[in-house]
Design an enzyme around this catalytic site. Sequence first.
Site, PDB file in Angstrom:
ATOM      1  N   ARG A 294      24.009  61.713  13.374  1.00  0.00           N
ATOM      2  CA  ARG A 294      24.163  61.676  11.913  1.00  0.00           C
ATOM      3  C   ARG A 294      25.032  62.826  11.419  1.00  0.00           C
ATOM      4  NH1 ARG A 294      17.967  59.596  10.607  1.00  0.00           N
ATOM      5  NH2 ARG A 294      18.480  57.382  10.835  1.00  0.00           N
ATOM      6  N   TYR A 429      26.550  52.799   9.970  1.00  0.00           N
ATOM      7  CA  TYR A 429      25.829  53.064  11.214  1.00  0.00           C
ATOM      8  C   TYR A 429      25.111  54.411  11.229  1.00  0.00           C
ATOM      9  CZ  TYR A 429      30.247  55.135  13.184  1.00  0.00           C
ATOM     10  OH  TYR A 429      31.372  55.872  13.444  1.00  0.00           O
ATOM     11  N   GLU A 430      24.219  54.549  12.212  1.00  0.00           N
ATOM     12  CA  GLU A 430      23.283  55.691  12.322  1.00  0.00           C
ATOM     13  C   GLU A 430      22.369  55.780  11.099  1.00  0.00           C
ATOM     14  OE1 GLU A 430      23.052  56.803  15.109  1.00  0.00           O
ATOM     15  OE2 GLU A 430      24.979  56.197  15.912  1.00  0.00           O
ATOM     16  N   GLY A 431      22.025  54.637  10.539  1.00  0.00           N
ATOM     17  CA  GLY A 431      21.201  54.593   9.338  1.00  0.00           C
ATOM     18  C   GLY A 431      22.110  54.529   8.126  1.00  0.00           C
TER      19      GLY A 431
END
Length: 575
Positions: A294, A429-431
């Site tokens: 992140r 992406y990555e949340g």
Amino acid sequence: MPYRAAVDDYRFLIEDVLDFATLRSTDRFAEASEDVTGAILSEAGRLCDDVLAPLQRGGDLHPAKLENGVVRTSPGFAEGFAAIAEGGWIGMSADPEFGGMGLPMTLTSAVNEMMSGACLSLQLAPLMSQGQIEALEHHASDAIKELYLPKLISGEWTGTMNLTEPQAGSDVGALSSRAEDNGDGTYAVSGQKIYISWGDNDFAGNVCHLVLARLPGAPAGTKGISLFLVPKFIPDENGAPGQRNGVNVVSLEHKMGLHGSPTAVMQYDKATGWLVGREGGGMAAMFTMMNNARLGVGEQGIGAAEGAYQLALDYALERKQGRSPVEGGTGTIVDHADVRRMLLSMKADIFASRAIALSCAYASDMARAGQGDEWAARAAFLTPITKAFGTDVGISVAEMGVQVHGGMGFIEETGAAQFSRDVRVTAIYEGTNGIQAMDLVGRKMMDGGEAANRLLDEIEAHAESARGPFPRMADAVWQASETLREATEWMAAQKDMNARFAGAVPYLRAFARVMGGHLHLQAAMAEKAAGAGDARAKLARFYIQRLLPEHQGLLAHAQAGVEDLYALDVEDLRS
């Protein structure tokens, strides 16, 4: 003009804005001297300018392909990755015991951002390995560390993370991949994973996948998930790639951008894997990798913004259109007020997001150096802000870059559209950025807002110290901080989490806006103390006068509650 890594900006932030002297005074990072830091930034800049940036356009025009089960990467990517690996850039912050440099994450963050601006699709490959390295350092057995870490750090092998499944995206707890104990210390992993960045390549000796799966009898939800290391080739008794494992690339996604980065659908058919961490501890282990990623993804957004800004600025300095409204101007569109507004907005937001990302990395370094739990809490608090704001800035700056180019921005040959297409996924992406915001007002405010208020205390204290040389800017930052404090107290007081979530995105954006104003003011103060002109003070004035005021509308939105979001029912939405 070609891409130029922002070496000077990073050197200024590290040496004059962040308290890097304190970090160097710790035993862990005593070797990160100013000379070492300067040399690393300069060498990384040369790598980005001379080796990686020339690969950017080719990766878009000649995407990675799957041919007869083999992933063929874009022309020059193998050589580009080899240059990254040979320079030791993958293992900058990794444990020296396994071949890493043990340097601060702050420096790794700077280098990752510069690489992202040069060639984002290729930079994703070392970023994935870095996340896996950190996860293995924290959670793997000694045997796994000794075998895999040296090869991942050197770049001989590459790493991935496998979370998402067709029916389990953000709701990871819904995954259905299974793992069965083979009785010999290994597990048979079966299932399908999608959206796997750099799921395979044609230049690494092995590709090592971290895969989330369930053991028989495991409880439903995230508590029943375990993490497994599944290599493409099973290492032999000497640790060399041996028998082909039961893992294959089914297909590569046809994407809006990032064409040079192969995004794979992965199939696992009783593939041999090794448990990482404890049974049922998969999410804790994977979150180590995800938090690393992140921060890295936020830097990807900032890097893409830097590349888009440089391209737009170069075009604006060359393009002649209309009569210049400025006496003695350049005669190009950079003289026009709206073009100047866009360029200054781009530059000001790049600096703000870059400084926030480095502040996050610096906090993690201070925590790793044993400087107190408050630093760990600060790094955790700043991680979702870094990821969401950094990628939002990347998207908005790339979009403005297209606008600065005018009609030529819509023509692929200029390269402006590529930045916009490539960076768009970083907010997903990555949340997703909405999930980052929910994390900020949810999990990161379980302390009642203490971490947030400690940051606001520092912002206000610094604003007070800046009132002498910069009274108007200091007052604006102080007042904005107070408004944000009131909103923070409101947010922390909400017992209905859905009310928090309804305002989470504008709250995160407002926090970033205020922190950006604070860091611009810090830059202006550092510049004045050094007697280095007033360019940073001028940029700070632009940001604080024109961009910082957005926080007021954002915070009104953040505190509006949830009722109006559900006032229209589904049929109303359809009509």
